[in-house]
Design an enzyme around this catalytic site. Structure first.
Site, PDB file in Angstrom:
ATOM      1  N   GLN A 268       0.823  -1.206   0.000  1.00 51.86           N
ATOM      2  CA  GLN A 268       0.000   0.000   0.000  1.00 51.86           C
ATOM      3  C   GLN A 268       0.856   1.255   0.000  1.00 51.86           C
ATOM      4  O   GLN A 268       0.496   2.255  -0.616  1.00 51.86           O
ATOM      5  CB  GLN A 268      -0.940  -0.006   1.205  1.00 51.86           C
ATOM      6  N   HIS A 271       1.666   2.973  -3.352  1.00 43.54           N
ATOM      7  CA  HIS A 271       0.663   3.716  -4.126  1.00 43.54           C
ATOM      8  C   HIS A 271       1.031   5.191  -4.220  1.00 43.54           C
ATOM      9  O   HIS A 271       1.054   5.772  -5.299  1.00 43.54           O
ATOM     10  CB  HIS A 271      -0.719   3.564  -3.497  1.00 43.54           C
ATOM     11  N   GLU A 336      -9.060   0.755   5.485  1.00 43.01           N
ATOM     12  CA  GLU A 336      -9.508   0.266   4.172  1.00 43.01           C
ATOM     13  C   GLU A 336      -9.217  -1.230   4.053  1.00 43.01           C
ATOM     14  O   GLU A 336     -10.115  -2.028   3.749  1.00 43.01           O
ATOM     15  CB  GLU A 336      -8.770   1.044   3.082  1.00 43.01           C
ATOM     16  N   HIS A 337      -7.969  -1.631   4.244  1.00 43.98           N
ATOM     17  CA  HIS A 337      -7.557  -3.041   4.201  1.00 43.98           C
ATOM     18  C   HIS A 337      -7.089  -3.456   5.588  1.00 43.98           C
ATOM     19  O   HIS A 337      -6.243  -2.783   6.172  1.00 43.98           O
ATOM     20  CB  HIS A 337      -6.400  -3.254   3.224  1.00 43.98           C
ATOM     21  N   ASP A 370      -6.812  -7.347  -4.201  1.00 42.99           N
ATOM     22  CA  ASP A 370      -6.767  -6.291  -5.220  1.00 42.99           C
ATOM     23  C   ASP A 370      -7.061  -6.822  -6.615  1.00 42.99           C
ATOM     24  O   ASP A 370      -7.635  -6.111  -7.448  1.00 42.99           O
ATOM     25  CB  ASP A 370      -5.385  -5.629  -5.230  1.00 42.99           C
ATOM     26  N   HIS A 429     -54.432  14.509   3.705  1.00 43.78           N
ATOM     27  CA  HIS A 429     -53.910  13.172   3.964  1.00 43.78           C
ATOM     28  C   HIS A 429     -54.945  12.354   4.738  1.00 43.78           C
ATOM     29  O   HIS A 429     -55.210  11.192   4.424  1.00 43.78           O
ATOM     30  CB  HIS A 429     -52.614  13.255   4.795  1.00 43.78           C
TER      31      HIS A 429
END
Length: 438
Positions: A268, A271, A336-337, A370, A429
């Site tokens: 990661q 990235h 996230e992971h 992934d 109504h």
């Protein structure tokens, strides 16, 4: 790289742990005002001038010389040619990955994406009708890297959901088209594809032009301009999420080879410099082994500079009091992971409430998720896993309530509705309900 000196190595027993932890965890999602302003100009221009604006921006930003938008559309024949021209190893890997992603999302559809109904004691029919959106737009990043996996992860759940038309946009700077991306579009069932990117591509999908049809929802990651554009058009179209930097958190009990964990953290960190890699472990000697593995393996990495910057500025190696405390900290982060790198992953998994995706056991590297495990890799970041979910079939569907009240049911429900409507001061109504009473 001295991770200890950089402040990346922490201990929960230290009195200043919370202060240091929050300082390294913090990431500002505020958008640069100049980006917001430029994106607003582009969106307005595309709304006004349509195809002409799209072509001008694409030529300027991607250094192309297209005369019209037709030159920027990829035909189905081109997509198939790209697939057929792949080396056998790549074609096989792409096909197998797509099959696994499709199987997972088909199971997901059966579990949560079907219509249902029942009749109550009065014979009234109540239920929910699940239908797909008509048209989806998927944004695939291009430029610095190519992401065929993003094509699969965005297009396949849309296809499984029953979306009639899937429009893909992908930038091709200097006219360089990636055959794996094009082949993935063919395998995933993309309907139409255009070699455009940036805020102008988001605008085209959101508003429609003479050539590019307006979509109902836009999914897929992009740069700061794409994120700002998606935020701006939300409400006119749906979007999946506004993604922040990538994250991985590893909870380790010391049983996994430290080289494996070091490389998972790299996966990661590579990235970008803002990506965050975190290790939580109650065993100090093991943390030291992982740090040694990082020092040993880092010089081999082609993206060494990015990994080093990410780990130095945002990485964390935290000595916890116990595995349970590690789970508590993970829940506070909502990563996230999340890898549970343990001999007993199923012992700890029930304690984990917030994560985009949970990877159980030493052999389950995040990178498998992934590309080819099956579940979607488009995941909530920046703590949003506390309230949001991975991209899925449900993102390309909507739900309509079904109500068919019987004559008998109207006698019961009408009285209830009448009382509540009068209480709200809405006489029409109430009257509408009362007229159905015997």
């Amino acid at each position: 790289m001295d991770l200890i000196a950089s402040g990346a190595v922490l201990k929960t027993v230290d009195s200043d742990f919370e202060q240091k932890f929050k300082a390294r965890q913090h990431w500002s999602s505020s958008q640069d005002a100049a980006i917001e302003s430029r994106v607003a100009e582009i969106l307005a221009d595309v709304q006004k001038r349509g195809d002409t604006a799209i072509v001008e921006y694409t030529n300027r930003f991607d250094r192309l010389q297209a005369k019209n938008l037709a030159e920027l559309e990829l035909t189905q024949a081109e997509l198939k040619k790209a697939y057929d021209g792949l080396p056998e190893e790549q074609r096989s890997a792409l096909t197998q990955a797509a099959a696994r992603v499709r199987s997972y999302h088909e199971a997901q559809k059966k579990a949560c994406g079907e219509s249902w109904s029942y009749r109550d004691a009065d014979g009234s029919l109540l239920g929910q009708k699940v239908t797909p959106i008509d048209r989806a737009g998927i944004y695939v990043p291009g430029g610095k890297a190519a992401y065929p996996s993003s094509v699969l992860m965005n297009a396949i759940p849309a296809h499984v959901a029953g979306v009639c038309e899937i429009i893909m946009v992908v930038p091709t700077p200097d006219g360089t088209k990636n055959n794996l991306v094009l082949a993935a579009a063919y395998v995933a069932g993309v309907s139409r594809a255009f070699t455009i990117g940036g805020a102008q591509a988001v605008a085209a999908l959101a508003y429609g032009t003479a050539t590019i049809p307006k979509v109902d929802k836009i999914t897929g990651p992009g740069n700061a301009y794409v994120a700002a554009a998606k935020r701006s058009v939300f409400g006119q179209v749906g979007i999946d999420m506004i993604a922040g930097p990538s994250e991985i958190l590893v909870i380790a009990d010391g049983s996994t080879p430290p080289d494996w964990v070091a490389m998972d953290l790299f996966s990661q960190a590579e990235h970008d410099e803002l990506a965050q890699s975190i290790l939580l472990c109650p065993d100090q000697p093991y943390i030291d082994q992982v740090l040694a593995s990082i020092a040993k393996l880092l010089p081999e990495m082609p993206r060494r500079a990015i990994i080093e910057k990410s780990l130095t500025d945002r990485g964390m190696f935290i000595l916890t009091r116990s595995m349970q405390e590690a789970c508590d900290i993970s829940n506070a982060i909502a990563p996230e992971h999340l890898e549970i790198s343990s001999n007993e992953p199923h012992k700890w998994e029930p304690l984990l409430k917030h994560a985009g995706a949970i990877f159980l056991g030493a052999y389950t590297s995040e990178s498998l998720g992934d590309y080819c495990a099956g579940p979607n890799h488009v995941l909530p970041t920046s703590g949003t896993a506390r309230f949001s979910s991975p991209l899925g079939v449900y993102d390309f569907q909507k739900r309509s309530s079904i109500i068919e009240v019987s004559e008998s049911g109207a006698q019961t429900l009408g009285k209830i509705a009448s009382v509540l409507a009068h209480g709200e001061g809405l006489q029409a109504h109430a009257r509408a309900a009362e007229m159905r009473l015997r």
